[in-house]
Design a protein around this motif. Structure first.
Motif: not given
Length: 343
Positions: A19-40
Motif C-alpha cells: 500500500a505504501l509503495t504504490i501510493t509513494f510511486i503514484v505521488i512521484q507522477f502527480v503534477p505539483g507538490g508541496p513546494v509548488e503549493t506553497l509558492m502558489a
C-alpha cells in the motif's frame, strides 16, 4: 491458533509495504507538490497590489531551498527508504504545510471522527438489528416489503446528496433555519451548563449523523434478516418446533445465537469503519474538522507526510481489526478451526 495468528501478522508486512509503495510511486507522477503549493499560496496571498512578481521573488534559489527543507533534493529511492525506516519506529513525520507532527494532527481531528463514528455505529445496530429480526419473522408480509423499500431507497441516496437536501431544507438554505451548519459545538459551548452543552452538541450533530446513518441501515438490516431467515429454515429449528416449543422460545434460545454470529464477528470492522470510512464528503459538507477532512485537504494540497502517515496508520488498524474479526469466529462459534485442509 497461534500459528495462524503469527502467519497473519507476517502477512501484514507485505500488505503494508504494498500500500505504501504504490501510493509513494503514484505521488512521484502527480503534477505539483508541496513546494509548488506553497509558492502558489504565497502568490495568491501577496497579490498584485504588493508588487509581487513571481520571476523576481520565487526564483530558482528559493525553490531549491524549499526542496532541500522538505527533502525533495534527495532521489526518490532514498526518500522511500527513509520513510519506511521512520514508519517502523512509528514516526509519521511532520506536515509540510501545517508544520505540525502528523500524530498531533491526527489526535486533534480524532474527537470529531469519534463522535460521528460512534453514534453511527450505535444507531445503525440498535435500529437495524431489531428491524431485521422483525422482518425475518414477518417475511413476505406487507411490513417486510414496505420496510425493505424504505431502507433500500435510503441506501440508494448518496450521503452528500442527502446532506445538500437537508442543508437547503433545514440549515438556512432556502426554507428553514433549524440546525447549525458548521462544527460540532457553538462558539460559546465552554460557557454553557452541562445540560445546555449536551443539547448544543446533539443539535449540531443531528444533520451529519442522519447522512451517515441512513446508508448503513440497509446493509445491517438486510444482513440480519437474511441470516435469521436462513437459520429459521434449518432442521434444528423444525425439530424444536415439532417438540412444541413456542415461537418466542425457538427464536431467542435457538436461532438468535447462531444468527448473530455474522453480526458479532463484523462488529470490529463496522466499528472502525464508522470512524475512518465514508465521512470525507460529510465532514467537508458540514465543515467538521475531522480525519476525513484532514485526509482530503492533505491530498489536495499535496501534504505528503500526512497522506502517507495517515495511510500507514489506517491500513495497519484495518489489518489488525480484520484479524480480530476472524478470531471472533472461534470465540462465538468453537466449531470454527483455523487449520489447513488435510491436517
Amino acid at each position: 491458533m497461534l500459528g495462524y495468528i503469527l502467519k497473519r501478522l507476517l502477512l501484514m508486512i507485505p500488505t503494508l509495504l504494498g500500500a505504501l509503495t504504490i501510493t509513494f510511486i503514484v505521488i512521484q507522477f502527480v503534477p505539483g507538490g508541496p513546494v509548488e503549493t506553497l509558492m502558489a499560496e504565497a502568490r495568491a496571498g501577496l497579490g498584485e497590489s504588493s508588487g509581487y512578481k513571481a520571476g523576481r521573488d520565487s526564483d530558482a534559489k528559493q525553490i531549491a531551498e524549499l526542496k532541500k527543507l522538505y527533502g525533495f533534493d534527495k532521489p526518490a529511492h532514498v526518500r522511500y527508504v527513509e520513510m519506511i525506516g521512520n514508519f517502523l519506529r512509528f514516526d509519521l513525520g511532520r506536515s509540510f504545510l501545517q508544520n505540525k507532527d502528523v500524530w498531533s494532527l491526527i489526535k486533534e481531528k480524532l474527537p470529531v471522527s469519534i463522535s460521528l463514528g460512534l453514534w453511527t455505529f450505535v444507531l445503525s445496530y440498535l435500529i437495524s438489528v431489531p428491524l431485521g429480526v422483525l422482518k425475518a419473522v414477518r417475511e413476505g408480509s406487507r411490513f417486510d416489503v414496505l420496510s425493505s423499500l424504505v431502507v433500500l431507497i435510503g441506501y440508494a441516496i448518496p450521503g452528500f446528496v442527502l446532506g445538500l437536501f437537508l442543508i437547503v431544507l433545514f440549515a438556512g438554505g432556502s426554507f428553514f433555519e433549524l440546525f447549525p451548519l458548521r462544527g460540532l459545538t457553538s462558539d460559546n459551548w465552554a460557557t454553557l451548563s452541562w445540560p445546555a452543552r449536551i443539547t448544543d452538541y446533539l443539535w449540531h450533530i443531528t444533520l451529519p449523523l442522519i447522512c451517515m446513518v441512513i446508508g448503513s441501515f440497509a446493509i445491517v438490516t438486510m444482513l440480519t434478516k437474511n441470516t435469521f431467515v436462513e437459520e429459521m429454515r434449518k432442521q434444528y429449528v423444525l425439530v424444536a418446533r415439532a417438540k412444541g416449543l413456542s415461537q418466542k422460545r425457538v427464536l431467542f434460545k435457538h436461532i438468535f445465537r447462531n444468527a448473530l454470529i455474522p453480526l458479532i464477528t463484523g462488529f470490529p470492522s463496522a466499528f472502525i469503519g464508522a470512524f475512518f470510512a465514508g465521512s470525507v464528503l460529510i465532514e467537508t459538507l458540514f465543515s467538521l474538522d475531522g480525519l476525513g477532512l484532514l485526509s482530503y485537504e492533505s491530498v489536495v494540497r499535496r501534504d505528503y507526510p500526512v497522506v502517507l502517515g495517515s495511510l500507514y496508520l489506517f491500513t495497519l488498524i484495518g489489518l489488525v481489526v480484520k484479524l480480530i474479526s476472524d478470531l471472533l469466529y472461534v470465540v462465538v462459534d468453537p466449531r470454527v478451526q483455523f487449520t489447513s485442509v488435510g491436517k
